[in-house]
Design a protein around this motif. Structure first.
Motif, PDB file in Angstrom:
ATOM      1  N   THR A   1       0.866  -1.165   0.000  1.00  0.00           N
ATOM      2  CA  THR A   1       0.000   0.000   0.000  1.00  0.00           C
ATOM      3  C   THR A   1       0.911   1.226   0.000  1.00  0.00           C
ATOM      4  OG1 THR A   1      -1.738  -1.154   1.165  1.00  0.00           O
ATOM      5  CG2 THR A   1      -1.793   1.252   1.261  1.00  0.00           C
ATOM      6  N   VAL A   2       0.744   2.038  -1.023  1.00  0.00           N
ATOM      7  CA  VAL A   2       1.630   3.181  -1.205  1.00  0.00           C
ATOM      8  C   VAL A   2       0.805   4.459  -1.097  1.00  0.00           C
ATOM      9  CG1 VAL A   2       3.330   4.238  -2.742  1.00  0.00           C
ATOM     10  CG2 VAL A   2       2.918   1.774  -2.870  1.00  0.00           C
ATOM     11  N   VAL A   3       1.290   5.428  -0.349  1.00  0.00           N
ATOM     12  CA  VAL A   3       0.649   6.742  -0.353  1.00  0.00           C
ATOM     13  C   VAL A   3       1.518   7.679  -1.189  1.00  0.00           C
ATOM     14  CG1 VAL A   3       0.069   8.782   1.025  1.00  0.00           C
ATOM     15  CG2 VAL A   3      -0.583   6.510   1.824  1.00  0.00           C
ATOM     16  N   VAL A   4       0.913   8.287  -2.193  1.00  0.00           N
ATOM     17  CA  VAL A   4       1.630   9.267  -3.000  1.00  0.00           C
ATOM     18  C   VAL A   4       1.061  10.651  -2.658  1.00  0.00           C
ATOM     19  CG1 VAL A   4       2.186  10.040  -5.339  1.00  0.00           C
ATOM     20  CG2 VAL A   4       2.066   7.588  -4.835  1.00  0.00           C
ATOM     21  N   ASP A   5       1.889  11.455  -2.035  1.00  0.00           N
ATOM     22  CA  ASP A   5       1.507  12.816  -1.633  1.00  0.00           C
ATOM     23  C   ASP A   5       1.855  13.706  -2.821  1.00  0.00           C
ATOM     24  OD1 ASP A   5       2.037  15.533  -0.464  1.00  0.00           O
ATOM     25  OD2 ASP A   5       1.702  14.541   1.456  1.00  0.00           O
TER      26      ASP A   5
ATOM     27  N   ARG B   1      -3.633   8.302  -3.627  1.00  0.00           N
ATOM     28  CA  ARG B   1      -3.064   9.601  -4.010  1.00  0.00           C
ATOM     29  C   ARG B   1      -3.649  10.640  -3.055  1.00  0.00           C
ATOM     30  NH1 ARG B   1      -4.330   6.466  -8.260  1.00  0.00           N
ATOM     31  NH2 ARG B   1      -3.464   6.688 -10.349  1.00  0.00           N
ATOM     32  N   VAL B   2      -2.785  11.326  -2.331  1.00  0.00           N
ATOM     33  CA  VAL B   2      -3.272  12.277  -1.333  1.00  0.00           C
ATOM     34  C   VAL B   2      -2.910  13.711  -1.721  1.00  0.00           C
ATOM     35  CG1 VAL B   2      -3.109  13.019   1.074  1.00  0.00           C
ATOM     36  CG2 VAL B   2      -3.188  10.583   0.530  1.00  0.00           C
TER      37      VAL B   2
ATOM     38  N   ILE C   1       5.527   8.254  -0.539  1.00  0.00           N
ATOM     39  CA  ILE C   1       6.235   9.016  -1.569  1.00  0.00           C
ATOM     40  C   ILE C   1       5.709  10.446  -1.543  1.00  0.00           C
ATOM     41  CG2 ILE C   1       6.629   9.220  -4.065  1.00  0.00           C
ATOM     42  CD1 ILE C   1       6.150   6.152  -4.213  1.00  0.00           C
ATOM     43  N   TYR C   2       6.617  11.409  -1.507  1.00  0.00           N
ATOM     44  CA  TYR C   2       6.244  12.828  -1.509  1.00  0.00           C
ATOM     45  C   TYR C   2       6.754  13.457  -2.792  1.00  0.00           C
ATOM     46  CZ  TYR C   2       5.176  12.211   3.400  1.00  0.00           C
ATOM     47  OH  TYR C   2       4.625  11.774   4.568  1.00  0.00           O
TER      48      TYR C   2
ATOM     49  N   LEU D   1      10.380  12.494  -3.581  1.00  0.00           N
ATOM     50  CA  LEU D   1      10.623  12.524  -5.021  1.00  0.00           C
ATOM     51  C   LEU D   1      10.729  13.995  -5.406  1.00  0.00           C
ATOM     52  CD1 LEU D   1      10.915  10.573  -7.291  1.00  0.00           C
ATOM     53  CD2 LEU D   1       8.483  10.654  -7.673  1.00  0.00           C
ATOM     54  N   ALA D   2      11.941  14.514  -5.270  1.00  0.00           N
ATOM     55  CA  ALA D   2      12.159  15.953  -5.439  1.00  0.00           C
ATOM     56  C   ALA D   2      12.328  16.288  -6.913  1.00  0.00           C
ATOM     57  CB  ALA D   2      13.403  16.363  -4.666  1.00  0.00           C
TER      58      ALA D   2
END
Ligand code: ARG
Length: 592
Positions: A119-123, A160-161, A340-341, A373-374
């Motif tokens: 489960t991945v949260v992508v900010d 996706r947040v 992941i941001y 993830l800049a």
């Protein structure tokens, strides 16, 4: 390549014992195709851990690895590299076994990724609601969506947040202005409509700076908001909803449909318990009246310890405290194992400190990945910060509209030279939309994340080079081959054998079979430009294949089995391009 990984894993296991180390990354595509297609680089690291000569290890493995159905006999090169060359029989089988297309949201081409599903949260995206979305939000939105789609494609669950800025002192000012100019909003929050959020913000700020009375009421509104005053909250909510409607108009146009709005205010009641938990763990110290977390390795310019402030001396929790609470929520309530941001480079230190604090807190298991993830800035065509002619920020809405209009102009121009392909007005509109929006996304994703890049409309709309129009056109062209051959490419029998013989077929087949590796690589390192580069190479391989002189006959190939085989290659190439573009967030068009 996964299959090679499996075969080498079992060869290493049977030669050196099942607990012998093994790493799938030991198998890499060859840099130089003259040596082969893939290389096994594991003999050197194995030699180290097994205390043997690399060359002996390479010989042992070459003798026992079962690759007869995949590769020509292995060649040992240099100190112990094994060169693998895919056989035509392998390529023919691999392509023939690709199942018929799926009609769901996207076509997985029968691929199976057997990594454990996470489960991945992508900010991502996460604008501040006080203002209009501007070009600075484009990259986070586009990169976040692509990375999310790729993770889902590989079987992960993605949330996706949209961590929007919907809290803080500036809302006092906005609420006060709203009460002044649209008093009805209190009794009827749905009546609210702000045409231009930017102008609204500017007017509020002007009132704040010029009127003592306004400024006092604004400060009062902040206190009321934080104190949970119902009426103030209602006005605040009406404002945020309106601002979110503006954002979602843009998300709709960008094809972003699964973004969950969960702004900073969502964590309000978790801030105090979050900080308390860290305090109980002995991580929080008071310094100059503020509550701070000190972390090893973070020093200011003078070499003094740099604090991560979580609660200001006035008692207010800040951006860092909110992010700590958000991580805690994502780990405990969402059950995420990868965070992941997608946020610009200027926030690098914030995330480095946030992650260090999380590691120190022990909230995240060691296996949980925390990734910033800049990305670099989008610059104007002149290489300077991207601004309007009079120096203002460029609204994202306007930028997208401009891109679609420029695409329309390019399409009208092309139409001019070719009367045979007369398109209807609504077709032209649909094509302009797909090309314009696709071009903006593709240009963004095809640059490496961390470099700044120049926004160059002319270049991104060019039909030549590594651009969206080129890719979309390549796709539409393959689809037109089906029409030319008077055959429905989607209805080709999935069991018609594909035979790979000609050099141009071999090169194309090798590109197609690389698709799953490209996806796996991005799942690991989150670099969507690997996919744009791959798609560009794939379309080039297709152009050679379809070229009258250097390639093969397709629509008029004989015998029928060859024609069928080549048409299926066309179909699978088109499906791979379509899936690839889908993973970049780009819609294909059937006719251009
Ligand atoms: N709203 C912030 C800004 O505009 C970006 C938020 C990024 N996400 C996060 N969890 N801090 O700078």
């Amino acid at each position: 390549m996964k299959l090679l990984g499996d075969r080498f894993r079992s060869a290493v296991g049977s030669s050196f014992g099942d607990d012998c180390p093994f790493d799938e990354q030991w198998i890499k595509p060859c840099n130089d195709p003259r040596f082969g297609d893939y290389q096994f680089n594991g003999a050197l690291p194995l030699a180290k851990s097994l205390q043997k000569k690399p060359r002996d290890i390479a010989e042992t493995l070459a003798g026992c690895v079962e690759l007869a159905d995949i590769s020509a006999p292995l060649e040992i090169a240099g100190p112990g590299f094994l060169n693998i060359r895919l056989t035509n029989a392998y390529l023919s089988n691999a392509l023939t076994s690709i199942p018929a297309g799926e009609t769901s949201e996207y076509d997985r081409l029968g691929l199976q990724f057997d990594e454990a599903a996470e489960t991945v949260v992508v900010d991502m995206s996460s604008p501040n609601l006080a203002k209009e979305m501007h070009v600075g939000h484009l990259r986070s939105t586009v990169i976040g969506e692509s990375v999310s789609r790729i993770l889902e494609f590989a079987g992960h669950t993605v949330e996706r947040v949209n961590h929007v800025g919907d809290w803080g002192t500036q809302f006092g000012m906005l609420i006060t202005h709203l009460r002044d100019v649209q008093p009805d909003v209190i009794s009827d929050p749905d009546s609210l409509a702000i045409g231009d959020l930017e102008a609204f913000y500017v007017a509020a700020k002007k009132a704040f700076d010029s009127s003592e009375d306004f400024a006092n009421r604004a400060r009062q509104a902040v206190v009321q908001l934080q104190g949970g005053d119902e009426e103030t909250l209602a006005v605040w909510r009406a404002f945020c909803d309106e601002s979110l409607r503006h954002c979602h108009a843009i998300y709709d146009r960008l094809g972003i449909t699964k973004l969950e709005d969960r702004g900073e205010s969502f964590y309000n009641d978790q801030l105090a318990p979050t900080v308390q938990e860290l305090t109980d763990a002995g991580m929080v110290e008071t310094s100059d009246g503020a509550e701070c977390i000190f972390l090893d390795d973070f020093k200011n310019r003078d070499g003094e310890p740099l604090p991560m402030i979580v609660r200001k001396s006035d008692g207010g929790f800040n951006y860092s405290a909110t992010d700590l609470a958000a991580v805690r929520h994502r780990l405990r309530d969402v059950g995420a194992t990868r965070l992941i941001y997608v946020v610009g480079i200027p926030q690098q230190q914030h995330f480095a400190m946030l992650f260090a604090a999380i590691r120190k807190s022990g909230w995240a298991a060691d296996s949980v990945r925390l990734e910033h993830l800049a990305f670099g800035s989008m610059l104007g065509r002149d290489g300077k910060p991207f601004k309007t002619r009079d120096g203002g920020t460029v609204k994202l809405k306007n930028l997208l509209e401009e891109a679609v209009q420029a695409a329309r102009a390019a399409i009208d121009e092309r139409q001019g030279d070719d009367d045979d392909r007369a398109l209807s007005e609504s077709q032209k509109q649909a094509i302009s939309e797909a090309v314009g929006i696709g071009a903006v996304k593709y240009a963004d994703l095809s640059h490496s994340l961390t470099t700044d890049y120049r926004f160059d409309m002319e270049q991104m709309l060019s039909f030549e080079g590594n651009t969206a129009p080129y890719m979309l056109y390549a796709y539409a062209r393959i689809r037109s081959i089906g029409r030319k051959a008077d055959i429905d490419l989607d209805a080709l029998p999935a069991d018609a054998p594909i035979t790979i013989e000609h050099d141009a077929e071999i090169a194309l087949a090798k590109m197609i079979t690389r698709f799953p590796e490209v996806i796996s690589q991005i799942v690991r390192d989150l670099r969507p430009n690997v996919l744009t580069e791959y798609l560009y190479e794939l379309t080039k391989a297709f152009s050679r294949f379809y070229d009258r002189r250097h390639g093969v006959r397709v629509t008029d190939a004989e015998p029928e089995s060859t024609r069928m085989s080549r048409l299926r290659l066309c179909q699978i190439t088109a499906r791979t391009i379509k899936s690839g573009l889908y993973l970049l967030g780009i819609d294909t068009i059937e006719q251009m």
